[in-house]
Design a protein around this motif. Structure first.
Motif, PDB file in Angstrom:
ATOM      1  N   LEU A  24       0.843  -1.194   0.000  1.00  0.00           N
ATOM      2  CA  LEU A  24       0.000   0.000   0.000  1.00  0.00           C
ATOM      3  C   LEU A  24       0.877   1.243   0.000  1.00  0.00           C
ATOM      4  O   LEU A  24       1.992   1.225   0.525  1.00  0.00           O
ATOM      5  CB  LEU A  24      -0.912   0.045   1.225  1.00  0.00           C
ATOM      6  CG  LEU A  24      -1.980  -1.033   1.385  1.00  0.00           C
ATOM      7  CD1 LEU A  24      -2.648  -0.897   2.752  1.00  0.00           C
ATOM      8  CD2 LEU A  24      -3.015  -0.943   0.270  1.00  0.00           C
ATOM      9  N   ALA A  25       0.357   2.315  -0.558  1.00  0.00           N
ATOM     10  CA  ALA A  25       0.973   3.633  -0.439  1.00  0.00           C
ATOM     11  C   ALA A  25      -0.054   4.596   0.123  1.00  0.00           C
ATOM     12  O   ALA A  25      -1.247   4.515  -0.197  1.00  0.00           O
ATOM     13  CB  ALA A  25       1.455   4.137  -1.802  1.00  0.00           C
ATOM     14  N   TYR A  26       0.425   5.508   0.975  1.00  0.00           N
ATOM     15  CA  TYR A  26      -0.406   6.587   1.495  1.00  0.00           C
ATOM     16  C   TYR A  26       0.076   7.880   0.846  1.00  0.00           C
ATOM     17  O   TYR A  26       1.275   8.159   0.807  1.00  0.00           O
ATOM     18  CB  TYR A  26      -0.308   6.656   3.017  1.00  0.00           C
ATOM     19  CG  TYR A  26      -0.741   5.376   3.679  1.00  0.00           C
ATOM     20  CD1 TYR A  26      -2.093   5.018   3.729  1.00  0.00           C
ATOM     21  CD2 TYR A  26       0.190   4.495   4.236  1.00  0.00           C
ATOM     22  CE1 TYR A  26      -2.495   3.828   4.314  1.00  0.00           C
ATOM     23  CE2 TYR A  26      -0.212   3.311   4.835  1.00  0.00           C
ATOM     24  CZ  TYR A  26      -1.549   2.977   4.868  1.00  0.00           C
ATOM     25  OH  TYR A  26      -1.956   1.792   5.445  1.00  0.00           O
ATOM     26  N   THR A  43      -5.258   6.247  -0.137  1.00  0.00           N
ATOM     27  CA  THR A  43      -4.583   4.961  -0.090  1.00  0.00           C
ATOM     28  C   THR A  43      -4.576   4.368  -1.491  1.00  0.00           C
ATOM     29  O   THR A  43      -5.620   4.310  -2.152  1.00  0.00           O
ATOM     30  CB  THR A  43      -5.296   3.981   0.866  1.00  0.00           C
ATOM     31  OG1 THR A  43      -5.492   4.605   2.135  1.00  0.00           O
ATOM     32  CG2 THR A  43      -4.490   2.708   1.039  1.00  0.00           C
ATOM     33  N   VAL A  44      -3.389   3.926  -1.948  1.00  0.00           N
ATOM     34  CA  VAL A  44      -3.229   3.348  -3.284  1.00  0.00           C
ATOM     35  C   VAL A  44      -2.769   1.903  -3.133  1.00  0.00           C
ATOM     36  O   VAL A  44      -1.867   1.602  -2.348  1.00  0.00           O
ATOM     37  CB  VAL A  44      -2.208   4.146  -4.118  1.00  0.00           C
ATOM     38  CG1 VAL A  44      -1.991   3.496  -5.483  1.00  0.00           C
ATOM     39  CG2 VAL A  44      -2.682   5.588  -4.302  1.00  0.00           C
ATOM     40  N   ALA A  52      -7.199  -4.573  -7.607  1.00  0.00           N
ATOM     41  CA  ALA A  52      -7.226  -3.114  -7.496  1.00  0.00           C
ATOM     42  C   ALA A  52      -5.838  -2.498  -7.652  1.00  0.00           C
ATOM     43  O   ALA A  52      -5.663  -1.303  -7.389  1.00  0.00           O
ATOM     44  CB  ALA A  52      -7.817  -2.705  -6.148  1.00  0.00           C
ATOM     45  N   TYR A  53      -4.856  -3.275  -8.082  1.00  0.00           N
ATOM     46  CA  TYR A  53      -3.480  -2.787  -8.208  1.00  0.00           C
ATOM     47  C   TYR A  53      -3.415  -1.510  -9.048  1.00  0.00           C
ATOM     48  O   TYR A  53      -4.005  -1.406 -10.118  1.00  0.00           O
ATOM     49  CB  TYR A  53      -2.615  -3.852  -8.868  1.00  0.00           C
ATOM     50  CG  TYR A  53      -1.197  -3.411  -9.175  1.00  0.00           C
ATOM     51  CD1 TYR A  53      -0.309  -3.101  -8.155  1.00  0.00           C
ATOM     52  CD2 TYR A  53      -0.755  -3.313 -10.490  1.00  0.00           C
ATOM     53  CE1 TYR A  53       0.994  -2.707  -8.439  1.00  0.00           C
ATOM     54  CE2 TYR A  53       0.544  -2.929 -10.785  1.00  0.00           C
ATOM     55  CZ  TYR A  53       1.416  -2.619  -9.754  1.00  0.00           C
ATOM     56  OH  TYR A  53       2.698  -2.228 -10.028  1.00  0.00           O
ATOM     57  N   GLY A  54      -2.694  -0.525  -8.500  1.00  0.00           N
ATOM     58  CA  GLY A  54      -2.499   0.728  -9.237  1.00  0.00           C
ATOM     59  C   GLY A  54      -3.704   1.633  -9.226  1.00  0.00           C
ATOM     60  O   GLY A  54      -3.812   2.523 -10.078  1.00  0.00           O
ATOM     61  N   THR A  55      -4.611   1.462  -8.259  1.00  0.00           N
ATOM     62  CA  THR A  55      -5.789   2.328  -8.167  1.00  0.00           C
ATOM     63  C   THR A  55      -5.911   2.885  -6.750  1.00  0.00           C
ATOM     64  O   THR A  55      -5.357   2.343  -5.793  1.00  0.00           O
ATOM     65  CB  THR A  55      -7.087   1.577  -8.517  1.00  0.00           C
ATOM     66  OG1 THR A  55      -7.341   0.579  -7.531  1.00  0.00           O
ATOM     67  CG2 THR A  55      -6.991   0.938  -9.893  1.00  0.00           C
ATOM     68  N   PHE A 437      -0.179   3.958 -13.685  1.00  0.00           N
ATOM     69  CA  PHE A 437      -0.460   5.394 -13.822  1.00  0.00           C
ATOM     70  C   PHE A 437      -1.715   5.691 -13.013  1.00  0.00           C
ATOM     71  O   PHE A 437      -2.831   5.368 -13.428  1.00  0.00           O
ATOM     72  CB  PHE A 437      -0.648   5.774 -15.291  1.00  0.00           C
ATOM     73  CG  PHE A 437      -0.865   7.248 -15.513  1.00  0.00           C
ATOM     74  CD1 PHE A 437       0.194   8.141 -15.478  1.00  0.00           C
ATOM     75  CD2 PHE A 437      -2.138   7.743 -15.770  1.00  0.00           C
ATOM     76  CE1 PHE A 437       0.002   9.500 -15.700  1.00  0.00           C
ATOM     77  CE2 PHE A 437      -2.349   9.102 -15.984  1.00  0.00           C
ATOM     78  CZ  PHE A 437      -1.271   9.979 -15.952  1.00  0.00           C
ATOM     79  N   VAL A 438      -1.541   6.285 -11.824  1.00  0.00           N
ATOM     80  CA  VAL A 438      -2.668   6.630 -10.966  1.00  0.00           C
ATOM     81  C   VAL A 438      -3.054   8.072 -11.275  1.00  0.00           C
ATOM     82  O   VAL A 438      -2.291   9.004 -11.000  1.00  0.00           O
ATOM     83  CB  VAL A 438      -2.308   6.466  -9.484  1.00  0.00           C
ATOM     84  CG1 VAL A 438      -3.519   6.778  -8.612  1.00  0.00           C
ATOM     85  CG2 VAL A 438      -1.796   5.060  -9.204  1.00  0.00           C
TER      86      VAL A 438
END
Length: 465
Positions: A24-26, A43-44, A52-55, A437-438
């Motif tokens: 996860l990324a915040y 949260t990504v 849900a990868y990359g969303t 690409f988010v």
């Protein structure tokens, strides 16, 4: 009862590099519309095995508008394992999220549901000012004994800036860190060499110098920060000032070596008033004296004045405007964000005084507007800005917004925000992930700093080599 340390704490950077991959990324989201909409923490999903990868899988809006989220960090990290100040009971679970413009600090708990952090505490600006004398909290680092927070100035916004501390457990402000600041007045970033009881701080400017956007008169007058300051970390007193040269304006991000036996590190300066270049300096301990020298110069790039914003038309060139750097945990690869030209550069810094460029990736840029492989027909604005490397040094993530008032000067058409990923090869070359690409354009807010679940290359410090 046996107390087990948090499994995301590692005694050394080498051990941290063997940790599981980030899932996860915040991401801090800034509302730049001025219509009363609050900022947010997103949260990504970074799990390649997830549908849900990359969303974006969650967005938590803040309760009020106007905070201007910028940098943020964890409550505790691997420094909790240091032998002189062990805290085996603490957990890396809370994100400390300051509002740079409001001087408010939010505390988010990620443990109940990492996908959906919960806001559990708000520290109002009046409390911070009353107990520390500071405003405009900027950078958060988890230390051995407390949470350290940098601040750009006082309530009036004219100076001086410095560091204050929050309690590890209650998050209450404890007070100003400096006992004797010596000649230090301007402030920006701070980091430390735990093995040498040394803190290093850098300089940008006071709130009044930066909040309205870059001031050409101050820039040409060489009034922005251009020094490093060396401190005794335990005694909290100023030891030494290192002047990088007043032509090198805005000494920003500090990235010390992760190995506590090493005494070198890197700092970027945003712009040279002599040739518009951006520069990277290495600092190191020479006997009993700290020194610094310029080791990388990134030149400005010629451009048609017709496509340049007003401040740059007279120069016919785009300055790199290096605004962030990241050092992998093995102290080998330095990533450099050139926000103006739209380039992420990679350098092998195994020899810290003789870096070698190993790679480059282009995206956005004031003039270039380079597209992403996933959206090849879409010119992108903004450029590589906040960059964060994974613990294993194989991936890096970066966003494209710097600071609202500065965004508007250099990208006057507005910034449509995104988060992208580069893969880092063994030889230090980098390549954009064509499938990651988010796109935050539908949300309308701008992405700034990224923190990775479980830690990343710039969130932890280590006491063991």
């Amino acid at each position: 009862m046996l107390v087990q340390p948090d499994p995301t704490f590692y005694p050394s950077a080498r051990e941290a590099m063997r940790a599981p991959r980030e899932l996860l990324a915040y991401v801090a989201l800034l509302d730049a519309g001025g219509d009363g909409r609050p900022d947010a923490l997103a949260t990504v999903d970074l799990d390649p095995g997830s549908p849900a990868y990359g969303t974006v899988v969650n967005v938590h809006d803040l309760p009020v508008a106007g905070d201007e989220l910028h940098h943020f960090g964890w409550n505790v990290c691997s420094a909790a394992l240091c032998p002189y100040a062990p805290h085996p009971h603490v957990e890396r679970r809370y994100l400390i999220v300051p509002g740079l413009r409001s001087s408010r600090i939010y505390v988010f708990d990620t443990k109940p549901d990492p996908l959906r952090p919960v806001l559990v505490k708000t520290i109002e600006p009046e409390t911070i000012l009353d107990r520390t004398g500071y405003s405009r909290p900027h950078t958060v680092h988890c230390g051995t004994d407390a949470i350290y927070v940098s601040a750009l100035g006082n309530a009036e916004g004219d100076a001086p800036g410095g560091v204050f501390m929050l309690d590890h457990d209650t998050f209450e402000p404890l007070g100003r860190w400096e006992v004797d600041r010596g000649p230090q007045r301007l402030h920006y970033d701070f980091w430390w060499h735990l093995g040498h009881d040394t803190m290093i701080t850098s300089e940008w400017g006071t709130p009044n110098m930066i909040e309205a956007g870059p001031d050409l008169e101050l820039l040409l007058g060489r009034q922005y920060g251009h020094r490093l300051h060396v401190w005794d970390l335990r005694k909290r007193v100023h030891l030494q000032e290192i002047d990088l040269g007043d032509q090198y304006q805005m000494a920003l991000e500090l990235r010390p070596a992760h190995d506590p036996t090493r005494t070198h590190g890197f700092v970027n300066t945003v712009i040279s008033v002599e040739d518009l270049s951006a520069n990277i300096f290495t600092w190191w301990l020479d006997g009993g004296t700290w020194r610094a020298e310029k080791v990388i110069t990134i030149p400005a790039e010629p451009a048609d004045p017709a496509v340049l914003p007003e401040p740059l038309k007279q120069f016919g060139a785009v300055p790199p405007l290096v605004s962030d750097i990241a050092l992998t945990l093995d102290d080998r690869i330095l990533l450099v964000s050139a926000w103006g030209t739209g380039e992420l550069l990679a350098f092998d810094v195994s020899d810290p005084r003789n870096p070698k460029q190993t790679g480059s990736a282009r995206l956005g840029g004031i003039a270039a507007r380079a597209a992403h492989p996933k959206a090849p027909g879409r010119p992108l604005n903004g450029g590589p800005q906040m960059v964060e490397a994974s613990r294993d040094g194989r991936r890096a993530y970066f966003t494209n917004s710097l600071y609202r008032s500065w965004d508007e000067v250099f990208y006057p058409d507005g910034i449509s925000s995104w988060l992208v990923k580069v893969d880092i090869a063994e030889d230090g070359s980098i390549a954009l992930d064509p499938d990651f690409f988010v796109d935050f354009s539908a949300d309308g807010r701008r992405a700034h700093q990224v923190r990775l679940q479980g830690g990343d290359a710039s969130s932890d410090s280590y006491c063991f080599p």
